[in-house]
Design a protein around this motif. Structure first.
Motif, mmCIF file in Angstrom:
data_model
loop_
_atom_site.group_PDB
_atom_site.id
_atom_site.type_symbol
_atom_site.label_atom_id
_atom_site.label_comp_id
_atom_site.label_asym_id
_atom_site.label_seq_id
_atom_site.Cartn_x
_atom_site.Cartn_y
_atom_site.Cartn_z
ATOM 1 N N ALA A 28 14.548 -29.934 -80.739
ATOM 2 C CA ALA A 28 13.693 -28.872 -81.276
ATOM 3 C C ALA A 28 12.227 -29.107 -80.903
ATOM 4 C CB ALA A 28 13.852 -28.788 -82.795
ATOM 5 N N ILE A 29 11.800 -30.356 -80.963
ATOM 6 C CA ILE A 29 10.418 -30.679 -80.594
ATOM 7 C C ILE A 29 10.202 -30.416 -79.111
ATOM 8 C CG2 ILE A 29 8.758 -32.573 -80.368
ATOM 9 C CD1 ILE A 29 10.106 -33.691 -82.984
ATOM 10 N N MET A 30 11.180 -30.790 -78.294
ATOM 11 C CA MET A 30 11.085 -30.532 -76.861
ATOM 12 C C MET A 30 11.006 -29.027 -76.600
ATOM 13 S SD MET A 30 10.952 -31.323 -73.700
ATOM 14 C CE MET A 30 10.843 -33.014 -74.174
ATOM 15 N N CYS A 31 11.791 -28.248 -77.303
ATOM 16 C CA CYS A 31 11.760 -26.790 -77.134
ATOM 17 C C CYS A 31 10.426 -26.217 -77.610
ATOM 18 C CB CYS A 31 12.924 -26.146 -77.871
ATOM 19 S SG CYS A 31 14.526 -26.494 -77.111
ATOM 20 N N ALA A 32 9.871 -26.768 -78.695
ATOM 21 C CA ALA A 32 8.561 -26.312 -79.180
ATOM 22 C C ALA A 32 7.481 -26.606 -78.151
ATOM 23 C CB ALA A 32 8.230 -26.983 -80.512
ATOM 24 N N LEU A 33 7.532 -27.800 -77.577
ATOM 25 C CA LEU A 33 6.560 -28.136 -76.524
ATOM 26 C C LEU A 33 6.695 -27.170 -75.355
ATOM 27 C CD1 LEU A 33 6.785 -32.031 -76.495
ATOM 28 C CD2 LEU A 33 4.895 -30.634 -77.337
ATOM 29 N N PHE A 34 7.924 -26.860 -74.995
ATOM 30 C CA PHE A 34 8.161 -25.931 -73.892
ATOM 31 C C PHE A 34 7.649 -24.535 -74.244
ATOM 32 C CE2 PHE A 34 10.797 -22.937 -71.488
ATOM 33 C CZ PHE A 34 10.597 -23.413 -70.201
ATOM 34 N N ALA A 35 7.910 -24.097 -75.471
ATOM 35 C CA ALA A 35 7.501 -22.755 -75.886
ATOM 36 C C ALA A 35 5.981 -22.614 -75.949
ATOM 37 C CB ALA A 35 8.124 -22.423 -77.243
ATOM 38 N N PHE A 82 3.585 -32.521 -80.736
ATOM 39 C CA PHE A 82 4.454 -33.692 -80.624
ATOM 40 C C PHE A 82 4.324 -34.581 -81.863
ATOM 41 C CE2 PHE A 82 5.400 -38.026 -79.294
ATOM 42 C CZ PHE A 82 6.603 -37.855 -78.640
ATOM 43 N N MET A 83 3.095 -34.823 -82.295
ATOM 44 C CA MET A 83 2.872 -35.681 -83.468
ATOM 45 C C MET A 83 3.403 -35.018 -84.742
ATOM 46 S SD MET A 83 -0.087 -38.206 -82.542
ATOM 47 C CE MET A 83 -0.489 -38.480 -84.151
ATOM 48 N N THR A 95 9.771 -38.746 -75.815
ATOM 49 C CA THR A 95 8.486 -39.062 -75.191
ATOM 50 C C THR A 95 8.582 -38.981 -73.674
ATOM 51 O OG1 THR A 95 7.896 -40.499 -77.049
ATOM 52 C CG2 THR A 95 6.681 -40.808 -74.990
ATOM 53 N N LEU A 96 9.619 -39.590 -73.123
ATOM 54 C CA LEU A 96 9.771 -39.577 -71.664
ATOM 55 C C LEU A 96 9.994 -38.173 -71.123
ATOM 56 C CD1 LEU A 96 11.892 -42.817 -71.171
ATOM 57 C CD2 LEU A 96 9.448 -42.498 -70.763
#
Length: 130
Positions: free
Chosen positions: A52-59, A72-73, A117-118
């Motif tokens: 979900a965090i990865m998708c939020a970063l992408f969005a 991310f934090m 993170t990676l």
């Protein structure tokens, strides 16, 4: 760019599933009760939240590019909130949190955090390249 998101999600899933089986094997090898420590729930929640965090970063990658570090934090904060809502009451029900209980949450948390993170670094590097 969507291909990168799918690759990142699959990376997080692959790392999480692999580490789950390794961790369960270690628990079985040491004759530790696997189900007692809520390990399955810990891996599922940490993996879902990492994705979900990865998708939020992408969005938010274009509109809030300068704030992605805070997103991310905030995701890490949400993960700890989930720990205190879902796991802490179970682990602390007998008045103490054992080493096994601590590790059953902390290991999936760290594994997913590293994978997250990676993959986030990979995503951010792609943004800088464009």
């Amino acid at each position: 760019m969507r291909k990168l998101l799918i690759v990142n999600i699959l990376t997080i899933l692959g790392v999480s599933i692999s580490s789950y089986f390794i961790y369960v094997w270690i628990l079985q090898y040491t004759k530790t009760d696997v189900l007692k420590s809520q390990i399955i729930l810990a891996y599922v929640i940490n993996t879902i939240l990492a994705i979900a965090i990865m998708c939020a970063l992408f969005a938010f990658r274009k509109k809030f590019k300068d704030l992605l570090g805070f997103v991310f934090m905030m995701g890490s904060f949400v993960k700890f909130a989930f720990f205190f809502v879902f796991f802490y009451p179970i682990y602390h029900s007998d008045g103490i949190i054992t080493r096994q209980e601590f590790l059953s949450f902390f290991v999936p948390y760290v594994i997913c955090l590293i994978a997250e993170t990676l993959t986030s670094i990979r995503l951010l590097n792609q943004l800088d390249a464009k």
